[in-house]
Scaffold this motif. Sequence first.
Motif, PDB file in Angstrom:
ATOM      1  N   TYR A 134       0.813  -1.204   0.000  1.00  0.00           N
ATOM      2  CA  TYR A 134       0.000   0.000   0.000  1.00  0.00           C
ATOM      3  C   TYR A 134       0.855   1.266   0.000  1.00  0.00           C
ATOM      4  N   ASP A 135       0.489   2.217  -0.866  1.00  0.00           N
ATOM      5  CA  ASP A 135       0.987   3.573  -0.660  1.00  0.00           C
ATOM      6  C   ASP A 135      -0.026   4.274   0.250  1.00  0.00           C
ATOM      7  N   VAL A 136       0.196   5.535   0.573  1.00  0.00           N
ATOM      8  CA  VAL A 136      -0.675   6.232   1.516  1.00  0.00           C
ATOM      9  C   VAL A 136      -2.117   6.264   1.004  1.00  0.00           C
ATOM     10  N   ARG A 137      -2.302   6.570  -0.274  1.00  0.00           N
ATOM     11  CA  ARG A 137      -3.662   6.646  -0.836  1.00  0.00           C
ATOM     12  C   ARG A 137      -4.390   5.311  -0.695  1.00  0.00           C
ATOM     13  N   ARG A 138      -3.741   4.231  -1.073  1.00  0.00           N
ATOM     14  CA  ARG A 138      -4.396   2.916  -0.999  1.00  0.00           C
ATOM     15  C   ARG A 138      -4.629   2.490   0.445  1.00  0.00           C
ATOM     16  N   LEU A 139      -3.727   2.876   1.343  1.00  0.00           N
ATOM     17  CA  LEU A 139      -3.927   2.534   2.749  1.00  0.00           C
ATOM     18  C   LEU A 139      -5.109   3.308   3.332  1.00  0.00           C
ATOM     19  N   LEU A 140      -5.270   4.561   2.940  1.00  0.00           N
ATOM     20  CA  LEU A 140      -6.435   5.331   3.373  1.00  0.00           C
ATOM     21  C   LEU A 140      -7.729   4.715   2.829  1.00  0.00           C
ATOM     22  N   ALA A 141      -7.694   4.243   1.590  1.00  0.00           N
ATOM     23  CA  ALA A 141      -8.871   3.579   1.014  1.00  0.00           C
ATOM     24  C   ALA A 141      -9.196   2.314   1.801  1.00  0.00           C
ATOM     25  N   LEU A 184      -8.361   1.658   4.947  1.00  0.00           N
ATOM     26  CA  LEU A 184      -8.816   2.030   6.280  1.00  0.00           C
ATOM     27  C   LEU A 184     -10.281   2.489   6.240  1.00  0.00           C
ATOM     28  N   HIS A 185     -10.632   3.268   5.224  1.00  0.00           N
ATOM     29  CA  HIS A 185     -12.023   3.711   5.069  1.00  0.00           C
ATOM     30  C   HIS A 185     -12.949   2.507   4.919  1.00  0.00           C
ATOM     31  N   GLN A 186     -12.567   1.559   4.083  1.00  0.00           N
ATOM     32  CA  GLN A 186     -13.384   0.362   3.865  1.00  0.00           C
ATOM     33  C   GLN A 186     -13.558  -0.414   5.178  1.00  0.00           C
ATOM     34  N   VAL A 187     -12.482  -0.557   5.918  1.00  0.00           N
ATOM     35  CA  VAL A 187     -12.536  -1.282   7.193  1.00  0.00           C
ATOM     36  C   VAL A 187     -13.473  -0.579   8.175  1.00  0.00           C
ATOM     37  N   VAL A 188     -13.309   0.736   8.302  1.00  0.00           N
ATOM     38  CA  VAL A 188     -14.123   1.502   9.252  1.00  0.00           C
ATOM     39  C   VAL A 188     -15.613   1.396   8.898  1.00  0.00           C
ATOM     40  N   VAL A 189     -15.939   1.459   7.620  1.00  0.00           N
ATOM     41  CA  VAL A 189     -17.338   1.343   7.197  1.00  0.00           C
ATOM     42  C   VAL A 189     -17.856  -0.084   7.398  1.00  0.00           C
ATOM     43  N   ASN A 190     -17.082  -1.077   6.970  1.00  0.00           N
ATOM     44  CA  ASN A 190     -17.539  -2.464   7.081  1.00  0.00           C
ATOM     45  C   ASN A 190     -17.727  -2.898   8.525  1.00  0.00           C
ATOM     46  N   PHE A 191     -16.870  -2.436   9.405  1.00  0.00           N
ATOM     47  CA  PHE A 191     -16.975  -2.874  10.794  1.00  0.00           C
ATOM     48  C   PHE A 191     -18.121  -2.172  11.532  1.00  0.00           C
ATOM     49  N   GLN A 192     -18.648  -1.100  10.979  1.00  0.00           N
ATOM     50  CA  GLN A 192     -19.909  -0.559  11.504  1.00  0.00           C
ATOM     51  C   GLN A 192     -21.027  -1.579  11.272  1.00  0.00           C
ATOM     52  N   SER A 193     -21.043  -2.163  10.089  1.00  0.00           N
ATOM     53  CA  SER A 193     -22.059  -3.180   9.777  1.00  0.00           C
ATOM     54  C   SER A 193     -21.877  -4.418  10.641  1.00  0.00           C
ATOM     55  N   VAL A 248     -10.893  -4.331  14.308  1.00  0.00           N
ATOM     56  CA  VAL A 248     -10.938  -2.962  13.795  1.00  0.00           C
ATOM     57  C   VAL A 248     -10.178  -2.020  14.721  1.00  0.00           C
ATOM     58  N   LEU A 249     -10.188  -2.296  16.013  1.00  0.00           N
ATOM     59  CA  LEU A 249      -9.394  -1.497  16.941  1.00  0.00           C
ATOM     60  C   LEU A 249      -7.913  -1.592  16.570  1.00  0.00           C
ATOM     61  N   GLY A 250      -7.464  -2.810  16.291  1.00  0.00           N
ATOM     62  CA  GLY A 250      -6.077  -2.999  15.871  1.00  0.00           C
ATOM     63  C   GLY A 250      -5.772  -2.304  14.560  1.00  0.00           C
ATOM     64  N   ASP A 251      -6.690  -2.416  13.600  1.00  0.00           N
ATOM     65  CA  ASP A 251      -6.470  -1.742  12.319  1.00  0.00           C
ATOM     66  C   ASP A 251      -6.333  -0.235  12.509  1.00  0.00           C
ATOM     67  N   LEU A 252      -7.161   0.322  13.364  1.00  0.00           N
ATOM     68  CA  LEU A 252      -7.145   1.767  13.558  1.00  0.00           C
ATOM     69  C   LEU A 252      -5.796   2.238  14.112  1.00  0.00           C
ATOM     70  N   VAL A 253      -5.279   1.559  15.130  1.00  0.00           N
ATOM     71  CA  VAL A 253      -4.021   2.034  15.729  1.00  0.00           C
ATOM     72  C   VAL A 253      -2.808   1.669  14.877  1.00  0.00           C
ATOM     73  N   ILE A 254      -2.822   0.499  14.293  1.00  0.00           N
ATOM     74  CA  ILE A 254      -1.654   0.075  13.512  1.00  0.00           C
ATOM     75  C   ILE A 254      -1.557   0.861  12.216  1.00  0.00           C
ATOM     76  N   HIS A 255      -2.691   1.074  11.552  1.00  0.00           N
ATOM     77  CA  HIS A 255      -2.631   1.854  10.313  1.00  0.00           C
ATOM     78  C   HIS A 255      -2.355   3.333  10.585  1.00  0.00           C
ATOM     79  N   ALA A 256      -2.732   3.829  11.745  1.00  0.00           N
ATOM     80  CA  ALA A 256      -2.338   5.204  12.091  1.00  0.00           C
ATOM     81  C   ALA A 256      -0.816   5.293  12.179  1.00  0.00           C
ATOM     82  N   TRP A 257      -0.198   4.278  12.751  1.00  0.00           N
ATOM     83  CA  TRP A 257       1.274   4.245  12.814  1.00  0.00           C
ATOM     84  C   TRP A 257       1.855   4.163  11.396  1.00  0.00           C
TER      85      TRP A 257
END
Length: 195
Positions: free
Chosen positions: A37-44, A46-55, A116-125
């Motif tokens: 992933y470059d930054v753009r693809r990683l943001l995409a 992360l967005h997908q993960v955040v939306v899917n884990f709401q469901s 998703v908690l792990g994705d949020l903190v690890i991808h922020a790093w």
Amino acid sequence: MTKPLSELLRTAAERSLPVVRAIPDEALSAPTPCGEYDVRRLLAHLHQVVVNFQSLAAKREVDFSAEAEDVCLRPGWRDVLTAETAALVDAWGAPGAEEGTTGAMGLPAGVVGRMVLGDLVIHAWDLARATGQEYAPDPAVVDDVLEAFQQLAPTGRAMGAFGPEHPLPDAGAGASPWERLLALTGRDPAWTRPA
């Protein structure tokens, strides 16, 4: 794992979203510690993960095979990610969100929430390292995710979600929980962006 998941997610978001909001547009093509992933693809992603884990919090099925939307093409994409992350926190704070099972694999909902908690903190790093920012996750969040991911790592690797564990110096003696978590997910805690 003692604090409610929504509280841990809120704490993680408070430290992670400033990284996202500070990413300059000119850094979107920068490489990240996630090799594919470059930054753009990683943001995409992360967005997908955040939306899917709401469901998943609402016990609805999601399709992780769908291609992630390039959220950076949306006007105000930083605000979009901020709003979706707030919705994620609310979704996991809803009554019953951590109870029962959810997702195609029928895993305990609390375990799925820790993903998703792990994705949020690890991808922020990942994003902070890629864009030259400082990032320090909350220690309670790290301890919670490390405990969960130690159990999930073999399955995560088999599914391609985690890379091979990164070897730490002296077999990890003296490594912080955060460094151990990064290594567990296949990251080199000493990764720096290319000059």
